[in-house]
Design an enzyme around this catalytic site. Structure first.
Site, short mmCIF file in Angstrom:
data_model
loop_
_atom_site.label_atom_id
_atom_site.label_comp_id
_atom_site.label_asym_id
_atom_site.label_seq_id
_atom_site.Cartn_x
_atom_site.Cartn_y
_atom_site.Cartn_z
N HIS A 2 41.13 38.27 50.54
CA HIS A 2 41.83 39.40 49.89
C HIS A 2 41.33 40.72 50.45
O HIS A 2 42.11 41.61 50.79
CB HIS A 2 41.60 39.33 48.38
CG HIS A 2 42.17 40.49 47.63
ND1 HIS A 2 43.36 40.43 46.93
CD2 HIS A 2 41.73 41.77 47.47
CE1 HIS A 2 43.61 41.61 46.38
NE2 HIS A 2 42.63 42.43 46.70
N GLU A 3 40.02 40.86 50.53
CA GLU A 3 39.45 42.12 51.03
C GLU A 3 39.76 42.32 52.50
O GLU A 3 40.06 43.44 52.94
CB GLU A 3 37.93 42.13 50.79
CG GLU A 3 37.54 42.12 49.32
CD GLU A 3 38.15 43.29 48.55
OE1 GLU A 3 38.30 44.39 49.12
OE2 GLU A 3 38.48 43.10 47.37
N HIS A 43 43.25 43.78 53.05
CA HIS A 43 43.37 45.23 52.92
C HIS A 43 43.14 45.91 54.27
O HIS A 43 43.85 46.85 54.64
CB HIS A 43 42.36 45.77 51.90
CG HIS A 43 42.79 45.61 50.47
ND1 HIS A 43 44.00 46.06 49.99
CD2 HIS A 43 42.16 45.05 49.41
CE1 HIS A 43 44.10 45.80 48.69
NE2 HIS A 43 43.00 45.17 48.32
N GLU A 94 47.82 45.70 46.38
CA GLU A 94 47.11 44.58 45.80
C GLU A 94 47.91 43.28 45.91
O GLU A 94 47.36 42.21 46.23
CB GLU A 94 46.77 44.86 44.33
CG GLU A 94 45.72 45.94 44.13
CD GLU A 94 44.40 45.60 44.79
OE1 GLU A 94 44.07 44.41 44.90
OE2 GLU A 94 43.70 46.53 45.20
#
Length: 269
Positions: A140-141, A144, A197
């Site tokens: 997820h990070e 980004h 997100e």
């Protein structure tokens, strides 16, 4: 001739049915606004800010040593994810990726532009993350950074300044890169939009699946996050990563789309 072509088309159709295309999540194109902020300048600023953070953690004896079991585990997981990163961003192949573990009760993690990853022990310990769940967090990070959300957010929040800097650059009066360098200190606390997100959730899900991590872990991860939030004292990670049933349902709906990737990568197909 027509019969031969028809037969060939039939064979191709059969082959396609026997080996169906692996599904992928649909996140569309990355924001075009990011092009207003020079990637190289922003990544350089991120590297400097990350180095300062790591130095501070080292001074406080909060930086995990290379032989720390949890750090070794996180680096192994990250390496598998990084191997697929260029699929989502060609620049990632040239990034000097780095993964560090910082001793803190904070339930937090981040990946800065240029591939600088930091995980806080509070996240791993309090949530008792499995390898699959840790892969979802890191994925997820990483998403980004790969989708360059920071570049787009800075372009949106610094719109007027960017327009003025761009005008100055075109007139030969300055460099737009200066603006990117000046926002380096904001990168750790930068808040992403709901759209960012969702984007990171889905890209991270596919990234982890391609690396051989069970996509079902995305659901259990956010269920754990929700439990922590209900107990009060919402962790720092949730301040920029809102939890909720809608998020869990969205991930659950997308799990089947990447299950084939996971089965192929893990050799369970």
């Amino acid at each position: 001739m027509w019969l031969c072509r028809a037969f060939a088309a039939f064979l191709l159709a059969c082959a396609a049915a026997a080996t169906p295309a692996l599904a992928q999540v649909d996140v569309g194109e990355a924001s075009r606004l990011r092009s207003l902020v020079p990637a190289g300048q922003l990544e350089s600023a991120a590297n400097q800010q990350y180095a300062a953070l790591i130095a501070q953690a080292r001074d406080k004896r909060a930086l995990a040593p290379p032989d720390h079991p949890q750090l070794k585990r996180l680096r192994e997981i990250s390496a598998r994810l990084i191997a697929h990163s260029a699929r989502f961003n060609e620049r990632a192949a040239k990034w000097n990726w780095e993964v560090n573990l910082i001793g803190s009760k904070m339930v937090n993690a981040f990946c800065m532009p240029g591939g600088k990853i930091a995980v806080f022990t509070g996240l791993v310990d309090q949530l008792k993350l499995t390898d699959d769940e840790a892969a979802m967090v890191i994925g997820h990070e990483m998403a980004h950074a790969l989708r360059e959300h920071a570049r787009a957010r800075i372009a949106k929040t610094q719109g007027t300044g960017l327009a003025l800097s761009l005008g100055a650059q075109l007139l030969g009066l300055g460099h737009i890169g200066d603006l990117a360098a000046n926002v380096g200190t904001q990168l750790i606390t930068l808040k992403f939009s709901r759209t960012d997100e969702i984007d990171a959730d889905l890209v991270g899900l596919e990234l982890a699946a391609r690396a051989g991590y069970d996509p079902e872990a995305a659901v259990t991860l956010w269920q754990k996050m929700g439990s922590v939030q209900k107990k009060g004292g919402a962790p720092a990670w949730l301040s920029t990563h809102p939890s909720g049933t809608d998020r869990i349902e969205r991930l659950r709906e997308n799990v089947p789309r990447v299950r084939g990737l996971y089965l192929q990568a893990s050799g369970k197909r």
